[in-house]
Design a protein around this motif. Structure first.
Motif, PDB file in Angstrom:
ATOM      1  N   GLN A  48       0.841  -1.199   0.000  1.00 52.38           N
ATOM      2  CA  GLN A  48       0.000   0.000   0.000  1.00 52.38           C
ATOM      3  C   GLN A  48       0.871   1.241   0.000  1.00 52.38           C
ATOM      4  O   GLN A  48       1.701   1.435   0.891  1.00 52.38           O
ATOM      5  N   SER A  52      -0.652   7.748  -1.721  1.00 54.85           N
ATOM      6  CA  SER A  52      -1.944   7.683  -2.409  1.00 54.85           C
ATOM      7  C   SER A  52      -2.924   6.710  -1.773  1.00 54.85           C
ATOM      8  O   SER A  52      -4.131   6.816  -1.998  1.00 54.85           O
ATOM      9  N   THR A  54      -3.149   3.714  -2.672  1.00 58.57           N
ATOM     10  CA  THR A  54      -3.350   2.645  -3.648  1.00 58.57           C
ATOM     11  C   THR A  54      -2.595   1.390  -3.214  1.00 58.57           C
ATOM     12  O   THR A  54      -1.439   1.465  -2.799  1.00 58.57           O
ATOM     13  N   THR A  55      -3.265   0.248  -3.308  1.00 52.96           N
ATOM     14  CA  THR A  55      -2.673  -1.013  -2.875  1.00 52.96           C
ATOM     15  C   THR A  55      -2.490  -1.949  -4.059  1.00 52.96           C
ATOM     16  O   THR A  55      -3.452  -2.253  -4.778  1.00 52.96           O
ATOM     17  N   ASP A 199      -1.168   4.707 -12.629  1.00 55.88           N
ATOM     18  CA  ASP A 199      -2.384   4.645 -11.818  1.00 55.88           C
ATOM     19  C   ASP A 199      -2.634   3.268 -11.225  1.00 55.88           C
ATOM     20  O   ASP A 199      -3.234   3.149 -10.155  1.00 55.88           O
ATOM     21  N   LYS A 200      -2.181   2.233 -11.919  1.00 63.40           N
ATOM     22  CA  LYS A 200      -2.485   0.874 -11.465  1.00 63.40           C
ATOM     23  C   LYS A 200      -1.258   0.113 -10.982  1.00 63.40           C
ATOM     24  O   LYS A 200      -1.304  -0.581  -9.962  1.00 63.40           O
ATOM     25  N   LEU A 202       1.642   1.532 -10.111  1.00 61.73           N
ATOM     26  CA  LEU A 202       2.474   2.380  -9.247  1.00 61.73           C
ATOM     27  C   LEU A 202       3.873   2.551  -9.848  1.00 61.73           C
ATOM     28  O   LEU A 202       4.015   2.966 -10.980  1.00 61.73           O
ATOM     29  N   TYR A 265     -10.745  -5.442  -5.324  1.00 55.92           N
ATOM     30  CA  TYR A 265      -9.524  -5.345  -6.116  1.00 55.92           C
ATOM     31  C   TYR A 265      -9.839  -5.563  -7.591  1.00 55.92           C
ATOM     32  O   TYR A 265     -10.662  -6.406  -7.944  1.00 55.92           O
ATOM     33  N   VAL A 288      -5.180  -4.514  -8.104  1.00 57.75           N
ATOM     34  CA  VAL A 288      -5.011  -3.186  -7.516  1.00 57.75           C
ATOM     35  C   VAL A 288      -6.313  -2.713  -6.894  1.00 57.75           C
ATOM     36  O   VAL A 288      -7.405  -3.049  -7.349  1.00 57.75           O
ATOM     37  N   ARG A 289      -6.155  -1.938  -5.803  1.00 50.05           N
ATOM     38  CA  ARG A 289      -7.298  -1.265  -5.200  1.00 50.05           C
ATOM     39  C   ARG A 289      -6.934   0.197  -4.960  1.00 50.05           C
ATOM     40  O   ARG A 289      -5.966   0.484  -4.264  1.00 50.05           O
ATOM     41  N   ASN A 290      -7.684   1.107  -5.550  1.00 52.18           N
ATOM     42  CA  ASN A 290      -7.434   2.534  -5.384  1.00 52.18           C
ATOM     43  C   ASN A 290      -8.246   3.111  -4.222  1.00 52.18           C
ATOM     44  O   ASN A 290      -9.226   2.544  -3.813  1.00 52.18           O
TER      45      ASN A 290
END
Length: 290
Positions: A48, A52, A54-55, A199-200, A202, A265, A288-290
């Motif tokens: 994570q 951001s 994002t994970t 974005d996805k 990283l 995800y 991915v999880r935003n």
């Protein structure tokens, strides 16, 4: 007595052949001919990003055997500590990628520095000392500005290179690129840029690039203030053997089952490999999880 399962082997070494090269009938034959008793264990690692949120999730699905004799023989066991001195090891590269994805983001700096002819280091030790002094100068500047020490990961390319250089990911707050280049001051052509994460994925692409090792050993060093990747979680029940066999045959099924197993995800990509000896499969997937 609790039944034991055997999976302390390097499953990425044991499963190397890409399933995408097999026809469906070949997959069916592999499954039909497989006489080895196993179930599938899943290792889940989450990175994570501290900026951001994002994970990026990595899922590895691999066989765990009921008989020790069925476990593939590999050079290394499943878990090996990533060596800070050697990037030839895939575990070290993957660990650095996770460190980068967790600790660095938009506005931080990626730079490549070298040495001019008149100050070329004659040893790894000399090169490391130059880099250490460089980081000390950065931190002195940061302290005057009321900032904590910089976070960084640097990778020194020395062995096998006519011109040594190093890549560095470093905190971007409190310093601009011109200042950073001036603080190094040992080469005429430094290369610095602000990081723009995907974005996805990283920093996965960037971290993969700087850890490539075409010529020789690359040595890497992280700062002590980095947030470390969490311990992976392991499960024997996330995917049944029958599920795995459906997943490896159909990409849409694989995607659907992964997104069901990890709610929230988004599926990004996956690779499937097999071992022709034990007719078992290995899945590596990213989400991915935003």
């Amino acid at each position: 007595m609790k039944k034991r399962f055997y999976d302390n082997y390097d499953y990425e070494e044991a499963y190397q052949k890409q399933c995408e090269k097999l026809e469906e009938w070949e997959l069916e034959k592999l499954m039909k001919d497989g006489k080895v008793a196993c179930l599938y264990r899943t290792t889940t690692t989450k990175s994570q990003n501290i900026k951001s949120g994002t994970t990026l999730l990595e899922a590895q699905v691999y066989p765990s055997f009921t008989n020790k004799a069925d476990m593939p023989v590999t050079k290394k066991k499943r878990e090996t500590r990533p060596s800070q001195s050697n990037l030839n090891d895939k575990n070290a590269r993957r660990y650095i990628i996770r460190l980068a994805n967790i600790n660095f983001g938009k506005g931080d700096i990626w730079a490549t520095f070298g040495w001019n002819d008149d100050c070329l280091p004659d040893s790894v030790e000399r090169a490391r000392k130059d880099i250490t002094n460089f980081i000390k100068r950065i931190n002195r500047r940061r302290k005057k500005a009321g900032l904590e020490n910089a976070k960084y990961i640097y990778i020194l390319a020395f062995d096998g290179y006519k011109r040594p250089h190093f890549h560095i990911l470093i905190s971007g707050d409190g310093i601009d690129r011109d200042q950073l280049e001036k603080l190094w001051g040992k080469c005429d052509r430094p290369n610095t840029r602000r990081i723009m994460p995907d974005d996805k994925f990283l920093l996965t692409g960037l971290a993969t690039y700087i850890t490539q090792n075409p010529h020789g050993t690359k040595r890497w060093c992280p700062s002590k203030n980095l947030k470390k990747p969490p311990e992976p979680k392991r499960s024997y029940s996330k995917f049944k053997k029958s599920q795995v066999e459906r997943m490896v045959k159909n990409f849409d099924t694989l995607k659907k089952q992964l997104e069901k197993a990890y709610p929230g995800y988004e599926f990004l990509d996956a690779e499937v490999k097999y071992n022709g000896i034990n007719a078992a499969f290995y899945i590596y997937a990213r989400m991915v999880r935003n």
